[in-house]
Design an enzyme around this catalytic site. Sequence first.
Site, PDB file in Angstrom:
ATOM      1  N   TYR A  72      28.015 -18.216 -26.873  1.00  0.00           N
ATOM      2  CA  TYR A  72      28.550 -19.243 -25.948  1.00  0.00           C
ATOM      3  C   TYR A  72      29.285 -20.347 -26.989  1.00  0.00           C
ATOM      4  O   TYR A  72      30.307 -20.946 -26.484  1.00  0.00           O
ATOM      5  CB  TYR A  72      27.461 -19.924 -25.233  1.00  0.00           C
ATOM      6  CG  TYR A  72      27.150 -19.340 -24.066  1.00  0.00           C
ATOM      7  CD1 TYR A  72      28.042 -19.579 -22.825  1.00  0.00           C
ATOM      8  CD2 TYR A  72      26.281 -18.408 -23.561  1.00  0.00           C
ATOM      9  CE1 TYR A  72      28.052 -18.963 -21.606  1.00  0.00           C
ATOM     10  CE2 TYR A  72      26.062 -17.649 -22.642  1.00  0.00           C
ATOM     11  CZ  TYR A  72      26.877 -17.941 -21.520  1.00  0.00           C
ATOM     12  OH  TYR A  72      26.815 -17.301 -20.226  1.00  0.00           O
ATOM     13  N   ARG A  75      32.832 -18.931 -27.267  1.00  0.00           N
ATOM     14  CA  ARG A  75      33.674 -19.050 -26.328  1.00  0.00           C
ATOM     15  C   ARG A  75      34.040 -20.584 -25.786  1.00  0.00           C
ATOM     16  O   ARG A  75      35.159 -20.947 -25.320  1.00  0.00           O
ATOM     17  CB  ARG A  75      32.883 -18.629 -24.877  1.00  0.00           C
ATOM     18  CG  ARG A  75      32.591 -16.980 -24.879  1.00  0.00           C
ATOM     19  CD  ARG A  75      31.936 -16.631 -23.712  1.00  0.00           C
ATOM     20  NE  ARG A  75      32.569 -16.911 -22.420  1.00  0.00           N
ATOM     21  CZ  ARG A  75      31.930 -17.333 -21.429  1.00  0.00           C
ATOM     22  NH1 ARG A  75      30.585 -17.235 -21.233  1.00  0.00           N
ATOM     23  NH2 ARG A  75      32.575 -17.625 -20.176  1.00  0.00           N
ATOM     24  N   HIS A 120      29.617 -20.280 -10.414  1.00  0.00           N
ATOM     25  CA  HIS A 120      28.764 -19.778 -11.746  1.00  0.00           C
ATOM     26  C   HIS A 120      28.597 -20.779 -12.585  1.00  0.00           C
ATOM     27  O   HIS A 120      28.432 -20.628 -13.916  1.00  0.00           O
ATOM     28  CB  HIS A 120      29.568 -18.714 -12.152  1.00  0.00           C
ATOM     29  CG  HIS A 120      29.504 -17.367 -11.439  1.00  0.00           C
ATOM     30  ND1 HIS A 120      30.470 -16.470 -11.514  1.00  0.00           N
ATOM     31  CD2 HIS A 120      28.770 -17.138 -10.359  1.00  0.00           C
ATOM     32  CE1 HIS A 120      30.243 -15.326 -10.493  1.00  0.00           C
ATOM     33  NE2 HIS A 120      29.196 -16.042  -9.742  1.00  0.00           N
ATOM     34  N   CYS A 132      13.440 -28.810 -16.528  1.00  0.00           N
ATOM     35  CA  CYS A 132      12.732 -30.143 -16.399  1.00  0.00           C
ATOM     36  C   CYS A 132      14.004 -30.974 -15.607  1.00  0.00           C
ATOM     37  O   CYS A 132      13.970 -32.220 -15.204  1.00  0.00           O
ATOM     38  CB  CYS A 132      12.545 -30.793 -17.319  1.00  0.00           C
ATOM     39  SG  CYS A 132      13.933 -31.444 -18.716  1.00  0.00           S
ATOM     40  N   CYS A 152      11.952 -32.496 -22.450  1.00  0.00           N
ATOM     41  CA  CYS A 152      10.550 -32.255 -22.215  1.00  0.00           C
ATOM     42  C   CYS A 152       9.937 -31.360 -23.386  1.00  0.00           C
ATOM     43  O   CYS A 152       8.692 -30.768 -23.010  1.00  0.00           O
ATOM     44  CB  CYS A 152      10.690 -31.273 -20.683  1.00  0.00           C
ATOM     45  SG  CYS A 152      11.126 -29.864 -20.844  1.00  0.00           S
ATOM     46  N   ALA A 234      49.193 -14.405 -13.113  1.00  0.00           N
ATOM     47  CA  ALA A 234      48.784 -15.449 -11.843  1.00  0.00           C
ATOM     48  C   ALA A 234      49.868 -16.723 -12.676  1.00  0.00           C
ATOM     49  O   ALA A 234      50.176 -17.503 -11.623  1.00  0.00           O
ATOM     50  CB  ALA A 234      47.224 -15.910 -12.272  1.00  0.00           C
TER      51      ALA A 234
END
Length: 245
Positions: A72, A75, A120, A132, A152, A234
């Site tokens: 992550y 990305r 998503h 939490c 938490c 696109a």
Amino acid sequence: MNDPHDERIILASRAIAKSQNPCCFSGAGLSAPSGVGTFRDPGDGWWSRHDPMKLASPDGFAEDPELVMKWYAARRIQMAHAQPNAGHLALACRPDIIQITQNTDDLLKRAGCDRLIQLHGDITSDRCHGNCGHVEHVDMSNPSLNRYCPACSVWGMRPTVTWFGESLPTAAWALAEEATLNCDLMLVVGTSAVVYPAAALIELASRAGATIVIINSESTAATPLADHELIGSAEEILPMLLGSG
Ligand code: BJW
């Protein structure tokens, strides 16, 4: 396909001009020209190099949280350097088009799309995996790795995105179903249309009588539903179709 006089472009543009209530359902191919990786493109899609269940599932996170958060982070850094492309900007020029997206990046938002439903989730924040309710904005150029929830103390903070086997955000799904049932035309942009329940929205729109216009660099699982299918990028096709190119 880069000729605005191409008959397929003209026919699809006419259908869009006639539509009273258009919506757009998008996926990773919309952000690909901005340099954000897709999932299933052969060769450079994330899932052609990595096992999706190891990177985008609760079991994968439990097994190797460091691997997941490093992926992550990579990305997020890629997205921090990305800019909205001509496709995002063409969509933003049409505020009447409700945007339903599977993308977790913020490029549609940064392009100026206000009516945005993210099915998503949103990769620009982390949330407590222990539920939490604690959510934090992430510095996308310098994302943090594994840590306990500061609210938490449960393990651990994770991206506010939907992984395989997790339910989609309830409010987003309800809004997406409503927009789908109300639309008379759905643009389907840059998605392989294989991930459910998101892809079922195309079937729902088609069954409810909406015109389906697909813009994708190749044919997809949704091709049989298309009234108009425009094969190409696109970022080239959307400006021609929506009159901003
Ligand atoms: C261009 C272009 C250019 C490129 N111009 N075009 C077995 C086990 C477990 C689950 C399941 C199972 N069988 C079915 C399921 C359900 C599962 C599912 O659908 N699996 C199938 C894949 C088999 N779905 C789920 O689990 C969902 N939840 C759910 O069903 O809840 C109920 C439930 C509860 C409990 C138990 C089981 C079910 C959740 C799905 C979550 C998806 N998450 C991801 C990653 C997280 C987000 C993130 O990190 O960013 O979401 S996976 C990934 O796929 C990501 C995307 O949003 C999603 C869709 O991908 P997309 O956008 O279509 O990208 P690509 O790469 O596939 O396609 C890009 C296209 O663009 C290509 O066609 C290119 O050619 C094209 N293109 N450049 C135009 N320039």
